[in-house]
Design an enzyme around this catalytic site. Structure first.
Site, PDB file in Angstrom:
ATOM      1  N   TYR A   1     -14.497 -11.728   1.155  1.00  0.00           N
ATOM      2  CA  TYR A   1     -15.116 -10.483   0.777  1.00  0.00           C
ATOM      3  C   TYR A   1     -16.587 -10.885  -0.102  1.00  0.00           C
ATOM      4  O   TYR A   1     -17.579  -9.968  -0.003  1.00  0.00           O
ATOM      5  CB  TYR A   1     -14.375  -9.572  -0.151  1.00  0.00           C
ATOM      6  CG  TYR A   1     -13.250  -8.936   0.604  1.00  0.00           C
ATOM      7  CD1 TYR A   1     -13.710  -7.797   1.264  1.00  0.00           C
ATOM      8  CD2 TYR A   1     -12.098  -9.143   0.598  1.00  0.00           C
ATOM      9  CE1 TYR A   1     -12.772  -7.076   2.205  1.00  0.00           C
ATOM     10  CE2 TYR A   1     -11.207  -8.299   1.313  1.00  0.00           C
ATOM     11  CZ  TYR A   1     -11.649  -7.482   2.110  1.00  0.00           C
ATOM     12  OH  TYR A   1     -10.453  -6.677   3.003  1.00  0.00           O
TER      13      TYR A   1
ATOM     14  N   ASP B   1      -6.628  -3.247  -7.097  1.00  0.00           N
ATOM     15  CA  ASP B   1      -7.091  -3.818  -5.891  1.00  0.00           C
ATOM     16  C   ASP B   1      -7.279  -5.045  -6.040  1.00  0.00           C
ATOM     17  O   ASP B   1      -7.742  -5.813  -7.245  1.00  0.00           O
ATOM     18  CB  ASP B   1      -8.539  -3.032  -5.360  1.00  0.00           C
ATOM     19  CG  ASP B   1      -8.886  -3.433  -4.075  1.00  0.00           C
ATOM     20  OD1 ASP B   1      -8.194  -2.675  -3.162  1.00  0.00           O
ATOM     21  OD2 ASP B   1      -9.359  -4.019  -3.657  1.00  0.00           O
TER      22      ASP B   1
ATOM     23  N   ARG C   1       0.672  -0.961   0.096  1.00  0.00           N
ATOM     24  CA  ARG C   1       0.020   0.101   0.033  1.00  0.00           C
ATOM     25  C   ARG C   1       0.789   1.385  -0.031  1.00  0.00           C
ATOM     26  O   ARG C   1       0.482   2.249   0.627  1.00  0.00           O
ATOM     27  CB  ARG C   1      -0.948   0.047   1.252  1.00  0.00           C
ATOM     28  CG  ARG C   1      -1.734  -1.108   1.152  1.00  0.00           C
ATOM     29  CD  ARG C   1      -2.968  -0.910   0.328  1.00  0.00           C
ATOM     30  NE  ARG C   1      -4.202  -1.793   0.834  1.00  0.00           N
ATOM     31  CZ  ARG C   1      -5.182  -1.529   1.495  1.00  0.00           C
ATOM     32  NH1 ARG C   1      -5.500  -0.707   2.058  1.00  0.00           N
ATOM     33  NH2 ARG C   1      -6.087  -2.889   1.789  1.00  0.00           N
TER      34      ARG C   1
ATOM     35  N   ARG D   1      -3.892   6.491   0.764  1.00  0.00           N
ATOM     36  CA  ARG D   1      -4.201   7.801   0.965  1.00  0.00           C
ATOM     37  C   ARG D   1      -3.570   8.447   2.202  1.00  0.00           C
ATOM     38  O   ARG D   1      -3.556   9.684   2.521  1.00  0.00           O
ATOM     39  CB  ARG D   1      -5.601   7.261   1.841  1.00  0.00           C
ATOM     40  CG  ARG D   1      -6.634   7.101   1.030  1.00  0.00           C
ATOM     41  CD  ARG D   1      -7.919   6.382   1.536  1.00  0.00           C
ATOM     42  NE  ARG D   1      -7.336   5.154   2.127  1.00  0.00           N
ATOM     43  CZ  ARG D   1      -8.425   4.458   2.912  1.00  0.00           C
ATOM     44  NH1 ARG D   1      -9.453   4.947   3.463  1.00  0.00           N
ATOM     45  NH2 ARG D   1      -7.882   3.122   3.281  1.00  0.00           N
TER      46      ARG D   1
ATOM     47  N   ARG E   1      -7.994  11.430  -5.903  1.00  0.00           N
ATOM     48  CA  ARG E   1      -9.051  10.591  -5.699  1.00  0.00           C
ATOM     49  C   ARG E   1     -10.282  11.648  -5.442  1.00  0.00           C
ATOM     50  O   ARG E   1     -11.340  11.151  -5.411  1.00  0.00           O
ATOM     51  CB  ARG E   1      -9.005   9.783  -4.389  1.00  0.00           C
ATOM     52  CG  ARG E   1      -8.152   8.671  -4.543  1.00  0.00           C
ATOM     53  CD  ARG E   1      -8.893   7.636  -5.109  1.00  0.00           C
ATOM     54  NE  ARG E   1      -9.937   7.133  -4.116  1.00  0.00           N
ATOM     55  CZ  ARG E   1     -11.161   7.231  -3.825  1.00  0.00           C
ATOM     56  NH1 ARG E   1     -11.908   7.904  -4.773  1.00  0.00           N
ATOM     57  NH2 ARG E   1     -12.089   6.756  -2.892  1.00  0.00           N
TER      58      ARG E   1
HETATM   59  O1  1CP Z   1       0.608   0.894  -3.367  1.00  0.00           O
HETATM   60  C1  1CP Z   1      -0.768   0.474  -3.464  1.00  0.00           C
HETATM   61  O2  1CP Z   1      -1.852   1.127  -2.936  1.00  0.00           O
HETATM   62  C2  1CP Z   1      -0.903  -0.963  -4.438  1.00  0.00           C
HETATM   63  C3  1CP Z   1      -2.504  -0.986  -4.729  1.00  0.00           C
HETATM   64  C4  1CP Z   1      -3.343  -1.818  -3.608  1.00  0.00           C
HETATM   65  C5  1CP Z   1      -3.214  -3.004  -3.381  1.00  0.00           C
HETATM   66  C6  1CP Z   1      -1.857  -3.925  -3.487  1.00  0.00           C
HETATM   67  C7  1CP Z   1      -4.545  -1.350  -3.139  1.00  0.00           C
HETATM   68  C8  1CP Z   1      -5.164   0.045  -3.493  1.00  0.00           C
HETATM   69  N1  1CP Z   1      -5.035  -2.240  -2.506  1.00  0.00           N
HETATM   70  C9  1CP Z   1      -4.022  -3.413  -2.355  1.00  0.00           C
HETATM   71  C10 1CP Z   1      -4.488  -4.673  -1.987  1.00  0.00           C
HETATM   72  C11 1CP Z   1      -5.737  -5.082  -1.058  1.00  0.00           C
HETATM   73  N2  1CP Z   1      -6.946  -4.543  -0.983  1.00  0.00           N
HETATM   74  C12 1CP Z   1      -5.875  -6.000   0.092  1.00  0.00           C
HETATM   75  C13 1CP Z   1      -4.421  -6.850   0.092  1.00  0.00           C
HETATM   76  C14 1CP Z   1      -3.305  -6.110   0.889  1.00  0.00           C
HETATM   77  C15 1CP Z   1      -3.813  -5.779   2.518  1.00  0.00           C
HETATM   78  O3  1CP Z   1      -4.073  -6.686   3.104  1.00  0.00           O
HETATM   79  O4  1CP Z   1      -3.704  -4.705   2.752  1.00  0.00           O
HETATM   80  C16 1CP Z   1      -7.084  -5.854   0.610  1.00  0.00           C
HETATM   81  C17 1CP Z   1      -7.357  -6.889   1.565  1.00  0.00           C
HETATM   82  C18 1CP Z   1      -7.766  -4.980  -0.179  1.00  0.00           C
HETATM   83  C19 1CP Z   1      -9.165  -4.783   0.266  1.00  0.00           C
HETATM   84  C20 1CP Z   1      -9.132  -3.142   0.422  1.00  0.00           C
HETATM   85  N3  1CP Z   1      -9.193  -2.230  -0.704  1.00  0.00           N
HETATM   86  C21 1CP Z   1      -9.476  -2.597   1.498  1.00  0.00           C
HETATM   87  C22 1CP Z   1      -9.222  -3.195   3.037  1.00  0.00           C
HETATM   88  C23 1CP Z   1     -10.735  -3.205   3.520  1.00  0.00           C
HETATM   89  C24 1CP Z   1     -10.530  -4.162   4.668  1.00  0.00           C
HETATM   90  O5  1CP Z   1     -11.632  -5.204   4.618  1.00  0.00           O
HETATM   91  O6  1CP Z   1     -10.080  -3.705   5.799  1.00  0.00           O
HETATM   92  C25 1CP Z   1      -9.520  -1.285   1.238  1.00  0.00           C
HETATM   93  C26 1CP Z   1      -9.668  -0.046   2.256  1.00  0.00           C
HETATM   94  C27 1CP Z   1      -9.207  -0.983  -0.091  1.00  0.00           C
HETATM   95  C28 1CP Z   1      -9.387   0.252  -0.970  1.00  0.00           C
HETATM   96  C29 1CP Z   1      -7.884   0.505  -1.246  1.00  0.00           C
HETATM   97  N4  1CP Z   1      -7.319  -0.274  -2.200  1.00  0.00           N
HETATM   98  C30 1CP Z   1      -6.129   0.476  -2.641  1.00  0.00           C
HETATM   99  C31 1CP Z   1      -6.337   1.715  -1.764  1.00  0.00           C
HETATM  100  C32 1CP Z   1      -5.151   2.768  -1.911  1.00  0.00           C
HETATM  101  C33 1CP Z   1      -7.602   1.745  -1.179  1.00  0.00           C
HETATM  102  C34 1CP Z   1      -8.077   3.003  -0.281  1.00  0.00           C
HETATM  103  C35 1CP Z   1      -9.148   3.559  -0.954  1.00  0.00           C
HETATM  104  C36 1CP Z   1      -9.337   4.821  -1.457  1.00  0.00           C
HETATM  105  O7  1CP Z   1      -8.549   5.321  -2.140  1.00  0.00           O
HETATM  106  O8  1CP Z   1     -10.631   5.324  -1.357  1.00  0.00           O
END
Ligand code: 1CP
Length: 383
Positions: free
Chosen positions: A177, A96, A45, A49, A58
């Site tokens: 999910y 994602d 990540r 954000r 965003r």
């Molecule tokens: O550097 C990066 O940000 C790479 C891109 C990336 C990756 C590898 C994003 C962007 N998401 C992920 C993987 C991801 N997504 C995982 C596996 C990694 C981890 O365990 O953290 C998981 C579980 C998700 C699901 C997800 N997507 C969540 C978690 C929710 C929960 O159940 O706790 C969230 C908040 C997202 C949204 C998301 N994905 C990525 C970003 C930057 C965001 C934030 C949302 C936004 O910008 O509004």
């Protein structure tokens, strides 16, 4: 050096034949188990954000619009690379894990401040009929082509500065999910499915694994230079249930990808599955095991090495991790000291430095800089 990284919002370029040569291969060498002059470092990540430049994008663009627009996905992937050009050793494509459930026909929304929401989750085994992956003419490659375009475009934008990682969510985490309809504290619905409907659960997991494996190979074709599989909710499963509902599908994905792309390093991050280190090392083909902060790195190294000694013919497994991300909230001296301790605990061997989980929205980007600088210094001193 930042000036050498071109503006990512230039017109998309999908031509792989003209790909720029890689100038920093530290991550790839470490992932292949070679000795390196210091530990390569990147963060899960790392685009997200906590970066004001990400939040600015965003404001104007819905989450999946960013994923689906190659120029935007490239721009966001490049943001941390541009901010820390001499410090990060890998980029990870902005996307994602939930793009797979979407490709399989489920609606997925990203609710600001909350995370993913699936308005019509799978509730009963008969709901599997709503998934489109087994329809005639379904192709994961076609459904997810926008990710491939983003990868190819980002390779050009990176201009060989660092390698680009592709990724997928692992079957159990995606199933969680798809059944819960979003994040959850207990994943009770998804786990109840495993126990109430084990056959349907296995069918779903198998179908997700097939899509994930095809998608990973496609990402390599598009230009990904290494891959990571995120089993973020492994820790919700008991060791017994991990063996039944997660490990076989992780192994299946790894076998498929390593057969088709033997030279592309493949990492698994099974968060919370410290009990399964030996199995991941000996029963799957992953090159790198990423560990969270609940595992002592020296113990993890020793356990993996012991397991591998009993499994002849298996090459060395590299470890990645594992600083507790909340240490980025500590004062700088504490963060420096604990980061150096972490590097020491991994020993001087092949180690890819990372956090034990992803960056958090409330992290200060300057603390990340301290973490990255300390890894460079401390891991070099160990060699
Ligand atoms: O550097 C990066 O940000 C790479 C891109 C990336 C990756 C590898 C994003 C962007 N998401 C992920 C993987 C991801 N997504 C995982 C596996 C990694 C981890 O365990 O953290 C998981 C579980 C998700 C699901 C997800 N997507 C969540 C978690 C929710 C929960 O159940 O706790 C969230 C908040 C997202 C949204 C998301 N994905 C990525 C970003 C930057 C965001 C934030 C949302 C936004 O910008 O509004």
């Amino acid at each position: 050096m930042p000036s050498e990284i071109p503006d990512a919002q230039a017109a998309p370029n999908y031509d792989l034949a003209t790909m720029p040569a890689l100038r920093n291969d530290l991550y790839l060498r470490a992932a292949r188990g070679e000795a390196t002059e210091r530990a390569p470092v990147w963060c899960m990540r790392q685009a997200g954000r906590y970066l004001p430049e990400f939040r600015a994008i965003r404001v104007e663009n819905e989450f999946f619009r960013v994923c689906r627009t190659p120029a935007l996905a490239t721009e966001v992937t490049m943001q941390p690379i541009r901010r820390y050009p001499e410090l990060l050793d890998a980029a990870i494509i902005f996307s994602d894990i939930l793009v797979i459930p979407q490709a399989m026909g489920l609606q997925v929304e990203m609710v600001p401040g909350k995370g993913p929401h699936l308005p019509e989750p799978l509730r009963e085994p008969r709901d599997l009929a709503r998934l489109v992956d087994q329809c005639r003419g379904f192709s994961a490659d076609r459904e997810l082509d926008y990710v491939y375009k983003a990868i190819t475009n980002t390779r050009h934008a990176l201009a060989g500065h660092v390698p680009l990682l592709g990724f997928v969510g692992a079957p159990w985490t995606l199933m969680a999910y798809m059944v819960e309809g979003g994040g959850s504290k207990t994943f009770a619905e998804a786990k109840a499915w495993l126990f109430r409907h084990p056959q349907a659960a296995h069918e779903l997991l198998r179908r997700i694994a097939a899509v994930a494996a095809e998608f990973l190979v496609g990402q390599v074709r598009a230009g990904a230079q290494a891959l990571q599989v995120f089993e973020s909710w492994a820790g919700e499963l008991s060791p017994r249930d991990f063996s039944e509902f997660s490990l076989p599908y992780l192994a299946q994905i790894a076998a498929h990808v390593k057969q088709r792309c033997p030279d592309v390093p493949l990492t698994v991050f099974a968060k919370g599955a410290h009990y399964a280190l030996e199995q991941l090392a000996t029963e799957t083909a992953f090159d790198v095991i990423s560990i969270d902060w609940t595992v002592n790195p020296a113990e993890a190294r020793a356990r993996v090495d012991r397991a591998l000694r009993g499994a002849p013919g298996r090459r060395r497994v590299v470890l990645q991790g594992n600083l507790d991300p909340t240490l980025l909230f500590a004062d700088e001296d504490t963060l420096r000291r604990r980061t150096a301790e972490m590097c020491t605990a991994f020993g001087g061997g092949p180690h890819i430095a990372n956090l034990g989980h992803g960056m958090m929205p409330s992290h200060d980007p300057e603390r990340l800089r301290v973490f990255l600088e300390t890894v460079h210094k401390a891991s070099r001193a160990l060699r």
